[in-house]
Design a protein around this motif. Structure first.
Motif, short mmCIF file in Angstrom:
data_model
loop_
_atom_site.label_atom_id
_atom_site.label_comp_id
_atom_site.label_asym_id
_atom_site.label_seq_id
_atom_site.Cartn_x
_atom_site.Cartn_y
_atom_site.Cartn_z
N ASN A 1 -16.45 -40.57 -41.79
CA ASN A 1 -17.00 -41.92 -42.00
C ASN A 1 -17.97 -41.93 -43.18
OD1 ASN A 1 -17.39 -42.93 -38.49
ND2 ASN A 1 -15.58 -42.70 -39.75
N ARG B 1 -10.25 -49.88 -49.03
CA ARG B 1 -9.87 -49.31 -47.74
C ARG B 1 -10.55 -47.95 -47.68
NH1 ARG B 1 -8.95 -46.62 -43.47
NH2 ARG B 1 -6.89 -46.58 -42.56
N ARG C 1 -11.47 -50.48 -42.76
CA ARG C 1 -10.81 -49.23 -42.33
C ARG C 1 -9.34 -49.60 -42.07
NH1 ARG C 1 -14.28 -45.86 -38.07
NH2 ARG C 1 -12.61 -44.38 -38.56
N ASN D 1 -11.28 -38.48 -46.01
CA ASN D 1 -11.27 -38.20 -44.56
C ASN D 1 -10.18 -37.18 -44.19
OD1 ASN D 1 -8.90 -39.67 -44.60
ND2 ASN D 1 -9.79 -41.52 -43.74
N THR E 1 -15.32 -53.74 -39.97
CA THR E 1 -14.74 -52.60 -39.26
C THR E 1 -14.60 -52.92 -37.77
OG1 THR E 1 -16.99 -51.72 -39.17
CG2 THR E 1 -15.51 -50.74 -40.81
N GLY F 1 -10.48 -44.95 -46.66
CA GLY F 1 -9.50 -44.08 -46.03
C GLY F 1 -8.33 -43.89 -46.97
N PHE G 1 -17.86 -47.66 -38.35
CA PHE G 1 -18.27 -46.36 -38.90
C PHE G 1 -19.42 -45.83 -38.05
CE2 PHE G 1 -17.14 -48.32 -43.19
CZ PHE G 1 -16.11 -47.45 -43.48
#
Ligand code: 3PG
Length: 308
Positions: free
Chosen positions: A281, A76, A56, A103, A8, A78, A12
């Motif tokens: 997150n 991923r 991410r 999210n 990341t 997200g 996060f």
């Protein structure tokens, strides 16, 4: 023992990292953490011997995927997976997944916050306007679009949506008017909130023709992807329509050209903020970890986005 990389560039929240580690500890997987890296070479090095990777907006490009000699799955954490080179993953038979919905409330809250920010003259002290009674067009009615509708209802906005992939009745059940064409959405609504994914069909699809249909006092809020807006059209509409406003969660490539010129009608975050909450997150990170355990231990492929 399986080894999982959390890569990341934009880390996060600590609580999410701890939660992910706990899930992998329980499964007796090893966790490797690569945060805030600035050089792709670091990612290429880190992916070399892992079985799985959580990302991410980090780019799982063909060279990163090729470097993952043991890589079996990329998740991923997200919604949008336009940062994964799907063709490269397919070629190596690597499963790619996202964590849909996890999210979306965070992104929806930001979209409404951005509307308020623009309506209130960017909090610079000038007189603004209210959202109540204004027509909001939700362009794509997925998880984020649905949350936007729920929140916007609280503001007293009149809600419209266009999504050719979702049954009109399912949209209208939420008290949102489902329109038949994208053109109708733009010509009806003073506010447009973008929630389309970035793919070959949608990139640059928000063009001058569409934007110029919007009624006076138009504001476009983009918490989707900068690539879906045609930047030539954006510059042209800002130039030609003194009433037009644009706010984007992540700056377009033409940011430097327009930021001073249209300072009261344009705003962009320099780092994507939509999913930047500890709740998002935790939701997306833990879902990603559970999906990896489910796949590596039991072959569960729910949320797989590629086919090979
Ligand atoms: C998404 O597609 O889920 C959002 O754009 C969030 O991206 P981020 O995890 O890089 O903040």
């Amino acid at each position: 023992m399986y080894k999982v990389l959390i890569a990341t560039e934009k880390p996060f929240a600590a609580a999410a990292v701890n939660g992910i580690k706990n899930i992998f500890d329980e499964a007796r997987f090893e966790t490797v953490l690569l945060e805030k890296y600035t050089d792709k070479a670091d990612l290429i090095k880190a992916v070399a011997d892992v079985d799985a990777m959580i990302i991410r907006s980090d780019k799982a490009s063909a060279d990163v995927i090729a470097a993952g000699k043991n890589l079996k799955i990329i998740v991923r954490a997200g919604a949008g997976y336009d940062n994964i080179d799907i063709a490269a993953a397919n070629e190596k038979k690597i499963v790619a997944m996202n964590t849909p919905g996890q999210n979306s409330n965070a992104v929806a809250e930001l979209a409404l916050g951005m509307m308020v920010f623009m309506a209130r003259a960017q909090f610079k002290g000038g007189s603004g306007s209210e959202l109540a009674g204004k027509k909001l067009g939700i362009h794509a009615y997925g998880y984020v679009g649905k949350h936007v509708a729920t929140i916007a209802k609280g503001f007293g906005m009149k809600l419209y949506a266009f999504d050719p992939f979702i049954d009109k009745a399912a949209i209208e059940k939420d008290g949102v008017i489902a329109l038949d064409t994208v053109e109708e959405l733009y010509s009806t609504c003073q506010y447009i909130s973008l929630h389309i994914p970035a793919n070959d069909k949608t990139k640059k699809s928000i063009n001058f023709d569409l934007l110029s249909k919007m009624p006076k006092g138009a504001t476009v809020v983009n918490t989707a992807r900068k690539e879906v807006v045609d930047e030539y059209s954006l510059k042209r509409i800002l130039e030609e329509r003194p009433d037009f406003k644009y706010i984007s969660d992540i700056a377009p490539d033409c940011h430097a050209e327009i930021v001073d010129k249209f300072e009261n009608r344009y705003y962009a975050t320099l780092k994507k903020q939509g999913a930047e909450t500890s709740e998002a997150n935790i939701n997306a990170g833990l879902a990603a970890a559970n999906q990896i355990v489910g796949f590596l231990q039991n072959g569960i492929t729910t949320f797989q986005v590629n086919k090979f």
